[in-house]
Enzyme design. Structure first.
Site, PDB file in Angstrom:
ATOM      1  CG  HIS A 108      -1.848   1.149   1.265  1.00 18.07           C
ATOM      2  ND1 HIS A 108      -2.924   1.248   0.417  1.00 18.07           N
ATOM      3  CD2 HIS A 108      -1.839   2.290   2.005  1.00 18.07           C
ATOM      4  CE1 HIS A 108      -3.547   2.391   0.645  1.00 18.07           C
ATOM      5  NE2 HIS A 108      -2.918   3.047   1.601  1.00 18.07           N
ATOM      6  CG  ASP A 140      -7.395  -7.688   8.580  1.00 23.38           C
ATOM      7  OD1 ASP A 140      -7.812  -6.888   7.710  1.00 23.38           O
ATOM      8  OD2 ASP A 140      -7.113  -7.351   9.738  1.00 23.38           O
TER       9      ASP A 140
HETATM   10  C1  GAR Z   1       0.865   0.630  -5.850  1.00 19.81           C
HETATM   11  O1  GAR Z   1       1.429   1.843  -5.383  1.00 19.81           O
HETATM   12  C2  GAR Z   1       0.112  -0.073  -4.737  1.00 19.81           C
HETATM   13  O2  GAR Z   1       0.634   0.137  -3.480  1.00 19.81           O
HETATM   14  C3  GAR Z   1      -1.245   0.570  -4.845  1.00 19.81           C
HETATM   15  O3  GAR Z   1      -1.476   0.616  -6.216  1.00 19.81           O
HETATM   16  C4  GAR Z   1      -0.228   0.853  -6.888  1.00 19.81           C
HETATM   17  C5  GAR Z   1      -0.136  -0.110  -8.034  1.00 19.81           C
HETATM   18  O4  GAR Z   1       0.906   0.230  -8.899  1.00 19.81           O
HETATM   19  N1  GAR Z   1      -2.227  -0.187  -4.102  1.00 19.81           N
HETATM   20  C6  GAR Z   1      -3.189   0.363  -3.370  1.00 19.81           C
HETATM   21  O5  GAR Z   1      -3.415   1.567  -3.349  1.00 19.81           O
HETATM   22  C7  GAR Z   1      -4.014  -0.619  -2.551  1.00 19.81           C
HETATM   23  N2  GAR Z   1      -4.830   0.056  -1.618  1.00 19.81           N
HETATM   24  P1  GAR Z   1       1.405  -0.798  -9.998  1.00 19.81           P
HETATM   25  O6  GAR Z   1       0.169  -1.425 -10.649  1.00 19.81           O
HETATM   26  O7  GAR Z   1       2.158   0.062 -10.977  1.00 19.81           O
HETATM   27  O8  GAR Z   1       2.266  -1.816  -9.329  1.00 19.81           O
END
Ligand code: GAR
Length: 192
Positions: A108, A140
């Site tokens: 995250h 979770d």
């Molecule tokens: C990442 O920064 C990840 O942490 C976030 O989406 C992005 C995906 O980037 N996830 C969330 O916000 C989950 N709540 P990517 O598809 O380029 O790896």
């Protein structure tokens, strides 16, 4: 250590994992990469690297619980030790969480428990924090909740936009993700 990676979009974090495995700096067996919708760059990246891919399309199911059951069954069919949510933007239900209990990891782009949800970077920027970062945790049934495995801090700059801040967070996020997977593959999950 067999892992199934779930993505919803770009998959740049996934790419870092694929690269680390290809370079031999991370010793995990990527059993499959799956998405909740067709046409993701993440699944394309995995296919190009020669890994099995699947889509359990959220929109193909009238009821959320049916989608959850289908996703759980599909992921379980690859017998993963670890399931990694890497930019997977769907909430999974208790059935999924119970099936992969303690083995479902999420990354995250904020310092949890601050700024959970789909807009962690935007929300941190809007609040005006001076330091934010990223978190790898065991997921979770909540939204970005569960025991924290690793975090890294990233300073917010005066002229940051959501995009510029997210890019700097992702640099740390990739490092953290690979370090965490490496630690789990060599030493196992920490006792919680
Ligand atoms: C990442 O920064 C990840 O942490 C976030 O989406 C992005 C995906 O980037 N996830 C969330 O916000 C989950 N709540 P990517 O598809 O380029 O790896």
């Amino acid at each position: 250590m067999r892992i199934v990676v779930l993505v919803s979009g770009t998959g740049s974090n996934l790419q870092a994992v694929l690269d680390a495995v290809a370079e031999g700096t991370l010793d995990v067996d990527i059993a499959a990469v799956g998405a909740d919708r067709p046409g993701t760059l993440g699944v394309q990246r995995a296919a190009e690297a020669g890994y099995p891919t699947f889509v359990v399309n959220f929109r193909d199911y009238a009821v959320r619980s049916e989608w959850n059951a289908a996703l759980t069954e599909k992921v379980a069919s690859y017998s993963p030790d670890i399931v990694l949510s890497s930019g997977f933007m769907r909430i999974v239900d208790e059935h999924f969480i119970n099936t992969f209990e303690g083995r479902y990891l999420n990354t995250h782009p904020a310092l949890l428990p601050s700024f959970p949800g789909a807009h962690g970077v935007r929300d941190a920027l809007a609040y005006g924090v001076k330091v934010t970062g990223c978190t790898v945790h065991i997921a979770d049934a909540g939204v970005d909740t569960g025991p924290i495995l690793a975090q890294a801090a990233v300073e917010v700059l005066e002229d940051d936009t959501e995009e510029s801040l997210h890019e700097r967070i992702k640099v740390q996020e990739r490092r953290l993700l690979i370090e965490t997977l490496d630690r789990i593959s060599t030493r196992g999950l920490p006792a919680l």
